[in-house]
Scaffold this motif. Sequence first.
Motif, PDB file in Angstrom:
ATOM      1  N   SER A 170       0.848  -1.174   0.000  1.00 51.79           N
ATOM      2  CA  SER A 170       0.000   0.000   0.000  1.00 51.79           C
ATOM      3  C   SER A 170       0.876   1.213   0.000  1.00 51.79           C
ATOM      4  O   SER A 170       1.961   1.216   0.586  1.00 51.79           O
ATOM      5  N   PRO A 171       0.448   2.316  -0.599  1.00 48.92           N
ATOM      6  CA  PRO A 171       1.247   3.517  -0.557  1.00 48.92           C
ATOM      7  C   PRO A 171       1.139   4.225   0.778  1.00 48.92           C
ATOM      8  O   PRO A 171       1.808   5.220   0.997  1.00 48.92           O
ATOM      9  N   LEU A 206      -0.861  -0.746  -9.126  1.00 46.11           N
ATOM     10  CA  LEU A 206      -1.367   0.090  -8.041  1.00 46.11           C
ATOM     11  C   LEU A 206      -2.076   1.330  -8.572  1.00 46.11           C
ATOM     12  O   LEU A 206      -3.028   1.827  -7.954  1.00 46.11           O
ATOM     13  N   ALA A 207      -1.612   1.835  -9.698  1.00 46.36           N
ATOM     14  CA  ALA A 207      -2.243   3.022 -10.266  1.00 46.36           C
ATOM     15  C   ALA A 207      -3.644   2.731 -10.780  1.00 46.36           C
ATOM     16  O   ALA A 207      -4.503   3.620 -10.809  1.00 46.36           O
ATOM     17  N   HIS A 208      -3.919   1.495 -11.171  1.00 49.09           N
ATOM     18  CA  HIS A 208      -5.204   1.167 -11.787  1.00 49.09           C
ATOM     19  C   HIS A 208      -6.116   0.315 -10.903  1.00 49.09           C
ATOM     20  O   HIS A 208      -7.330   0.242 -11.164  1.00 49.09           O
ATOM     21  N   TYR A 259      -2.096  -8.159  -7.495  1.00 51.57           N
ATOM     22  CA  TYR A 259      -1.672  -8.391  -8.867  1.00 51.57           C
ATOM     23  C   TYR A 259      -0.152  -8.220  -9.007  1.00 51.57           C
ATOM     24  O   TYR A 259       0.504  -8.918  -9.797  1.00 51.57           O
ATOM     25  N   SER A 260       0.397  -7.283  -8.231  1.00 53.58           N
ATOM     26  CA  SER A 260       1.838  -7.057  -8.275  1.00 53.58           C
ATOM     27  C   SER A 260       2.591  -8.292  -7.786  1.00 53.58           C
ATOM     28  O   SER A 260       3.584  -8.718  -8.393  1.00 53.58           O
ATOM     29  N   TYR A 261       2.124  -8.872  -6.674  1.00 52.16           N
ATOM     30  CA  TYR A 261       2.773 -10.079  -6.155  1.00 52.16           C
ATOM     31  C   TYR A 261       2.584 -11.255  -7.105  1.00 52.16           C
ATOM     32  O   TYR A 261       3.517 -12.044  -7.321  1.00 52.16           O
ATOM     33  N   TYR A 262       1.379 -11.401  -7.673  1.00 44.28           N
ATOM     34  CA  TYR A 262       1.153 -12.475  -8.639  1.00 44.28           C
ATOM     35  C   TYR A 262       2.150 -12.356  -9.796  1.00 44.28           C
ATOM     36  O   TYR A 262       2.760 -13.346 -10.225  1.00 44.28           O
ATOM     37  N   THR A 263       2.295 -11.141 -10.311  1.00 52.85           N
ATOM     38  CA  THR A 263       3.139 -10.920 -11.480  1.00 52.85           C
ATOM     39  C   THR A 263       4.610 -11.175 -11.170  1.00 52.85           C
ATOM     40  O   THR A 263       5.314 -11.878 -11.911  1.00 52.85           O
ATOM     41  N   THR A 295      -1.116  13.790  -4.715  1.00 48.91           N
ATOM     42  CA  THR A 295      -1.754  12.726  -3.939  1.00 48.91           C
ATOM     43  C   THR A 295      -1.896  11.423  -4.716  1.00 48.91           C
ATOM     44  O   THR A 295      -2.331  10.422  -4.164  1.00 48.91           O
ATOM     45  N   GLY A 296      -1.542  11.391  -5.977  1.00 50.60           N
ATOM     46  CA  GLY A 296      -1.734  10.198  -6.783  1.00 50.60           C
ATOM     47  C   GLY A 296      -0.618   9.188  -6.621  1.00 50.60           C
ATOM     48  O   GLY A 296       0.510   9.501  -6.234  1.00 50.60           O
ATOM     49  N   ILE A 297      -0.940   7.937  -6.936  1.00 51.71           N
ATOM     50  CA  ILE A 297       0.048   6.863  -6.886  1.00 51.71           C
ATOM     51  C   ILE A 297       1.108   7.062  -7.960  1.00 51.71           C
ATOM     52  O   ILE A 297       2.265   6.683  -7.784  1.00 51.71           O
ATOM     53  N   ASP A 298       0.729   7.695  -9.075  1.00 51.64           N
ATOM     54  CA  ASP A 298       1.698   7.943 -10.138  1.00 51.64           C
ATOM     55  C   ASP A 298       2.898   8.721  -9.615  1.00 51.64           C
ATOM     56  O   ASP A 298       4.048   8.421  -9.960  1.00 51.64           O
ATOM     57  N   ALA A 299       2.647   9.721  -8.798  1.00 52.18           N
ATOM     58  CA  ALA A 299       3.745  10.538  -8.271  1.00 52.18           C
ATOM     59  C   ALA A 299       4.659   9.710  -7.388  1.00 52.18           C
ATOM     60  O   ALA A 299       5.889   9.831  -7.447  1.00 52.18           O
ATOM     61  N   THR A 300       4.052   8.835  -6.572  1.00 53.47           N
ATOM     62  CA  THR A 300       4.852   8.011  -5.658  1.00 53.47           C
ATOM     63  C   THR A 300       5.734   7.040  -6.416  1.00 53.47           C
ATOM     64  O   THR A 300       6.944   6.946  -6.182  1.00 53.47           O
TER      65      THR A 300
END
Length: 453
Positions: free
Chosen positions: A6-7, A123-125, A154-158, A299-304
């Motif tokens: 999580s961010p 995470l972005a989507h 999905y990140s862990y699956y990938t 505040t977006g995940i893209d920035a992080t």
Amino acid sequence: MCSIISPNYSSNIRMATFALYVGLIVGATFWGMTCDIIGRRTAWNATLFISGIFGIAAGASPNFVTLGAMLACIGFGVGGNLPVDGALFLEFLPGPYQYLLTLLSVWWAIGQVVGSLISWVFLAHFSCDATLIGTIVNDAIYECNKSNNSGWRYSYYTMGALMVILGIVRFFLFPMDESPKFFVSIGRDQDAVDVIHRIAKKNGKTSSLTVQQLADAALPFVEPGAEAPVVKFSTWGLLRNSMEHLSFDNVRGLFATPRLAYSSGLIIFIYGALGLAYPLFNAFLGGYLSARETSVGNTGIDATYSAYTYQAACGVAGSILAAVLVQWSRTGRKFSMAFFTIMSGVFLFALTAAKTSVQVNALISIASFWENAFYGVLYGYAPEVFPTPRRGTGDAFAAAASRVTGLFAPIIAVYSNAGKTPNGPVYASAAIFIFTGLTMLGLPIETVGVTAL
């Protein structure tokens, strides 16, 4: 890896890191011993499959306790793969090229880039909006759940599937020969000779080594009148040999003279200090970036995760620089290592004063460059200063110091006052880096152009 959960800057992320470090310690110890029993190649392949399988399982975790257990299992695989990789590499590498061991660290940085890109996409989507938690949305209280917050899964699956695929590629397309050293230890001299002949052939050379020559090499150690023994260790003998670094004679050999004792003690201290400082900041980088980007209006995940990717990419250049300096540095490895470590701390201190997103990204990226550089030089320097007969013991103690102190990083981040603000762990990490860099200048041995002890 824990930063993809999580961010949010939460204690759960830190305790997940704790679970991962527990697995790393157990894995390094277990596989470090068993690779002497089951073989380097078997351990080398098994650890990658274990990491991948439990990576996939982590994505299916129904609760945080299960996730922590899966992360520990991932650490068990990863913790074993690192020392086995190094052992295999060194046992096949000609002496003049052993500096290339430092270059292996570049794959760690490349892996960070790949992991951050994968996490960024999912995470972005497929993440919930943390800013809406607890508010009323469509006549219902908004909350994060499996239906709207599966990006980390999905990140862990990938990444888990990627590890399994790479394991298959490693096993079938790039088959590794077993270590001749291991074959000799279990009495398979002919297999050891065959491996050496295959390696020579791959490099366009011809080896004249024979099994009889191996037997002749053992004759000086056979008592007069006795028959040359067949060298074949039992399972217990192999296990005992793998734990040789725990013997008192080996430990005492690291501190045999005042100068050697000072050098060995300082190297172990440096490993321990860096083992604490590095995860204090880097293990929670996702949460830190989220908090800092929010503070400057992003505040977006893209920035992080764009910032996360930038710093990982800069780490690749740092590892390459370290590999070059380990072999060709004119300033000396001690000075280079100390300079890189101090610069890491300086830029982390500067990071706490950053006011814009551009400043945050730039300072984190520069700090990552220096961090990968000093780690690369340190990994090349430390084995050289330990006495050859005690080198395994010294490496084991240094690695243990790093892993044990690393366990305290998430505890400090969760329970200390420093962990109550995003900048707290950064201040602590920066201070340790600078202090440790200064202590490196006190190392008594310079190894550039000098044969290892």
